[in-house]
Design a protein around this motif. Structure first.
Motif, PDB file in Angstrom:
ATOM      1  N   GLU A 101      53.186  31.884  47.615  1.00 49.90           N
ATOM      2  CA  GLU A 101      53.192  32.671  46.386  1.00 49.90           C
ATOM      3  C   GLU A 101      52.033  33.645  46.324  1.00 49.90           C
ATOM      4  OE1 GLU A 101      53.766  30.204  42.970  1.00 49.90           O
ATOM      5  OE2 GLU A 101      55.707  29.507  43.691  1.00 49.90           O
ATOM      6  N   SER A 102      50.990  33.377  47.079  1.00 51.49           N
ATOM      7  CA  SER A 102      49.896  34.320  47.221  1.00 51.49           C
ATOM      8  C   SER A 102      49.216  34.029  48.546  1.00 51.49           C
ATOM      9  CB  SER A 102      48.903  34.218  46.064  1.00 51.49           C
ATOM     10  OG  SER A 102      48.260  32.965  46.082  1.00 51.49           O
ATOM     11  N   ALA A 103      48.555  35.073  49.076  1.00 47.59           N
ATOM     12  CA  ALA A 103      47.873  34.895  50.361  1.00 47.59           C
ATOM     13  C   ALA A 103      46.864  36.013  50.552  1.00 47.59           C
ATOM     14  CB  ALA A 103      48.883  34.915  51.500  1.00 47.59           C
ATOM     15  N   ARG A 104      45.934  35.798  51.432  1.00 46.57           N
ATOM     16  CA  ARG A 104      45.007  36.825  51.865  1.00 46.57           C
ATOM     17  C   ARG A 104      45.115  36.851  53.384  1.00 46.57           C
ATOM     18  NH1 ARG A 104      41.214  39.620  49.491  1.00 46.57           N
ATOM     19  NH2 ARG A 104      41.139  38.271  47.687  1.00 46.57           N
ATOM     20  N   LEU A 105      45.524  38.000  53.926  1.00 49.54           N
ATOM     21  CA  LEU A 105      45.684  38.159  55.366  1.00 49.54           C
ATOM     22  C   LEU A 105      44.578  39.059  55.886  1.00 49.54           C
ATOM     23  CD1 LEU A 105      49.536  38.852  55.418  1.00 49.54           C
ATOM     24  CD2 LEU A 105      48.378  36.665  55.706  1.00 49.54           C
ATOM     25  N   GLY A 106      43.945  38.664  56.960  1.00 47.84           N
ATOM     26  CA  GLY A 106      42.896  39.498  57.537  1.00 47.84           C
ATOM     27  C   GLY A 106      41.555  39.381  56.846  1.00 47.84           C
ATOM     28  N   GLY A 107      41.330  38.337  56.078  1.00 40.50           N
ATOM     29  CA  GLY A 107      40.037  38.130  55.437  1.00 40.50           C
ATOM     30  C   GLY A 107      39.783  39.099  54.297  1.00 40.50           C
ATOM     31  N   THR A 108      38.511  39.345  54.021  1.00 40.24           N
ATOM     32  CA  THR A 108      38.141  40.164  52.859  1.00 40.24           C
ATOM     33  C   THR A 108      38.451  41.642  53.034  1.00 40.24           C
ATOM     34  OG1 THR A 108      35.882  40.400  53.691  1.00 40.24           O
ATOM     35  CG2 THR A 108      36.304  38.571  52.161  1.00 40.24           C
ATOM     36  N   THR A 109      38.726  42.089  54.255  1.00 40.22           N
ATOM     37  CA  THR A 109      39.041  43.505  54.472  1.00 40.22           C
ATOM     38  C   THR A 109      40.525  43.719  54.745  1.00 40.22           C
ATOM     39  OG1 THR A 109      38.566  43.314  56.835  1.00 40.22           O
ATOM     40  CG2 THR A 109      36.752  43.992  55.389  1.00 40.22           C
ATOM     41  N   GLY A 110      41.324  42.691  54.582  1.00 39.03           N
ATOM     42  CA  GLY A 110      42.734  42.774  54.930  1.00 39.03           C
ATOM     43  C   GLY A 110      43.648  43.070  53.762  1.00 39.03           C
ATOM     44  N   TRP A 111      44.624  42.228  53.572  1.00 38.84           N
ATOM     45  CA  TRP A 111      45.701  42.431  52.602  1.00 38.84           C
ATOM     46  C   TRP A 111      45.808  41.246  51.656  1.00 38.84           C
ATOM     47  CZ3 TRP A 111      48.439  46.964  52.728  1.00 38.84           C
ATOM     48  CH2 TRP A 111      48.237  47.769  53.857  1.00 38.84           C
ATOM     49  N   VAL A 112      46.202  41.528  50.425  1.00 44.74           N
ATOM     50  CA  VAL A 112      46.459  40.491  49.436  1.00 44.74           C
ATOM     51  C   VAL A 112      47.959  40.463  49.188  1.00 44.74           C
ATOM     52  CG1 VAL A 112      46.059  39.731  47.064  1.00 44.74           C
ATOM     53  CG2 VAL A 112      44.206  40.809  48.358  1.00 44.74           C
ATOM     54  N   VAL A 113      48.558  39.280  49.331  1.00 36.97           N
ATOM     55  CA  VAL A 113      49.988  39.112  49.105  1.00 36.97           C
ATOM     56  C   VAL A 113      50.167  38.469  47.740  1.00 36.97           C
ATOM     57  CG1 VAL A 113      52.117  38.040  49.931  1.00 36.97           C
ATOM     58  CG2 VAL A 113      50.374  38.785  51.578  1.00 36.97           C
ATOM     59  N   GLY A 114      50.852  39.151  46.845  1.00 37.93           N
ATOM     60  CA  GLY A 114      51.198  38.602  45.541  1.00 37.93           C
ATOM     61  C   GLY A 114      52.679  38.254  45.531  1.00 37.93           C
ATOM     62  N   SER A 115      53.188  37.778  44.419  1.00 41.47           N
ATOM     63  CA  SER A 115      54.595  37.375  44.370  1.00 41.47           C
ATOM     64  C   SER A 115      55.541  38.547  44.585  1.00 41.47           C
ATOM     65  CB  SER A 115      54.900  36.673  43.044  1.00 41.47           C
ATOM     66  OG  SER A 115      54.634  37.544  41.956  1.00 41.47           O
ATOM     67  N   ASN A 116      55.153  39.763  44.178  1.00 41.41           N
ATOM     68  CA  ASN A 116      56.012  40.934  44.351  1.00 41.41           C
ATOM     69  C   ASN A 116      55.265  42.160  44.858  1.00 41.41           C
ATOM     70  OD1 ASN A 116      58.599  39.908  43.318  1.00 41.41           O
ATOM     71  ND2 ASN A 116      57.417  39.634  41.445  1.00 41.41           N
ATOM     72  N   LYS A 117      54.031  41.960  45.350  1.00 41.88           N
ATOM     73  CA  LYS A 117      53.244  43.120  45.734  1.00 41.88           C
ATOM     74  C   LYS A 117      52.349  42.793  46.923  1.00 41.88           C
ATOM     75  CE  LYS A 117      50.749  46.785  43.293  1.00 41.88           C
ATOM     76  NZ  LYS A 117      50.154  47.152  42.009  1.00 41.88           N
ATOM     77  N   LEU A 118      52.297  43.710  47.878  1.00 43.96           N
ATOM     78  CA  LEU A 118      51.395  43.624  49.016  1.00 43.96           C
ATOM     79  C   LEU A 118      50.388  44.759  48.854  1.00 43.96           C
ATOM     80  CD1 LEU A 118      50.638  42.531  51.848  1.00 43.96           C
ATOM     81  CD2 LEU A 118      52.298  44.149  52.792  1.00 43.96           C
ATOM     82  N   THR A 119      49.090  44.406  48.768  1.00 47.06           N
ATOM     83  CA  THR A 119      48.058  45.388  48.479  1.00 47.06           C
ATOM     84  C   THR A 119      46.926  45.253  49.489  1.00 47.06           C
ATOM     85  OG1 THR A 119      48.533  45.100  46.124  1.00 47.06           O
ATOM     86  CG2 THR A 119      46.502  46.256  46.674  1.00 47.06           C
ATOM     87  N   SER A 120      46.435  46.397  49.964  1.00 49.74           N
ATOM     88  CA  SER A 120      45.249  46.344  50.816  1.00 49.74           C
ATOM     89  C   SER A 120      44.084  45.861  49.972  1.00 49.74           C
ATOM     90  CB  SER A 120      44.941  47.713  51.426  1.00 49.74           C
ATOM     91  OG  SER A 120      44.540  48.622  50.427  1.00 49.74           O
ATOM     92  N   ASN A 121      43.152  45.185  50.597  1.00 47.06           N
ATOM     93  CA  ASN A 121      42.030  44.632  49.853  1.00 47.06           C
ATOM     94  C   ASN A 121      41.209  45.716  49.154  1.00 47.06           C
ATOM     95  OD1 ASN A 121      40.741  42.120  49.135  1.00 47.06           O
ATOM     96  ND2 ASN A 121      38.976  42.887  50.247  1.00 47.06           N
TER      97      ASN A 121
END
Length: 140
Positions: A101-121
């Motif tokens: 349901e949420s995630a952080r990919l690539g650490g603090t400089t990567g991407w944030v995965v939300g339930s309906n949105k993928l956002t660069s950090n």
């Protein structure tokens, strides 16, 4: 052989012995359909303790309870955060289907995965599934 040593009874055979201190040494199989060992209750196909179970017939291991649970199940997969696989905020099926349901990919400089949105950090790139938007630049 059973023998008395002082006020103690000593039992021994080729595969089993109990010394005067009560220490047991053995080789072979132990079979039990009930009882306890090391704080675990023995069931016919389970070992259980507070917030922990191993179930050989259900092919599962469970740690925790309620929304603070981890389950590894050979049929369903692994899950965290809910005792019901479909409701767990994190799960992976045996086929490798990941739900988070949420995630952080690539650490603090990567991407944030939300339930309906993928956002660069840094919030300068976003994919918004609800709005159907691709945002590049500031103001995601």
């Amino acid at each position: 052989m059973i023998q008395g040593v002082g006020n103690n009874l000593v039992i021994s055979s080729s595969n089993f012995s109990v010394n005067a201190s009560g220490d047991v040494s053995m080789s072979g199989f132990i079979t039990a359909a009930g009882g306890t060992i090391g704080g675990f209750a023995i069931g016919s196909t389970t070992l259980t303790a507070t917030n922990f179970s191993i179930d050989t017939s259900g092919k599962s291991i469970s740690l925790g309870s309620g929304d603070n649970i981890f389950i590894a199940d050979a049929d369903d997969g692994i899950q965290l955060g809910d005792a019901t696989f479909a409701d767990a905020p994190f799960s992976v099926t045996p086929a490798g289907v990941l739900k988070a349901e949420s995630a952080r990919l690539g650490g603090t400089t990567g991407w944030v995965v939300g339930s309906n949105k993928l956002t660069s950090n840094s919030n300068n790139i976003a994919l918004d599934a609800n709005a159907g938007d691709i945002i590049v630049g500031t103001g995601s």
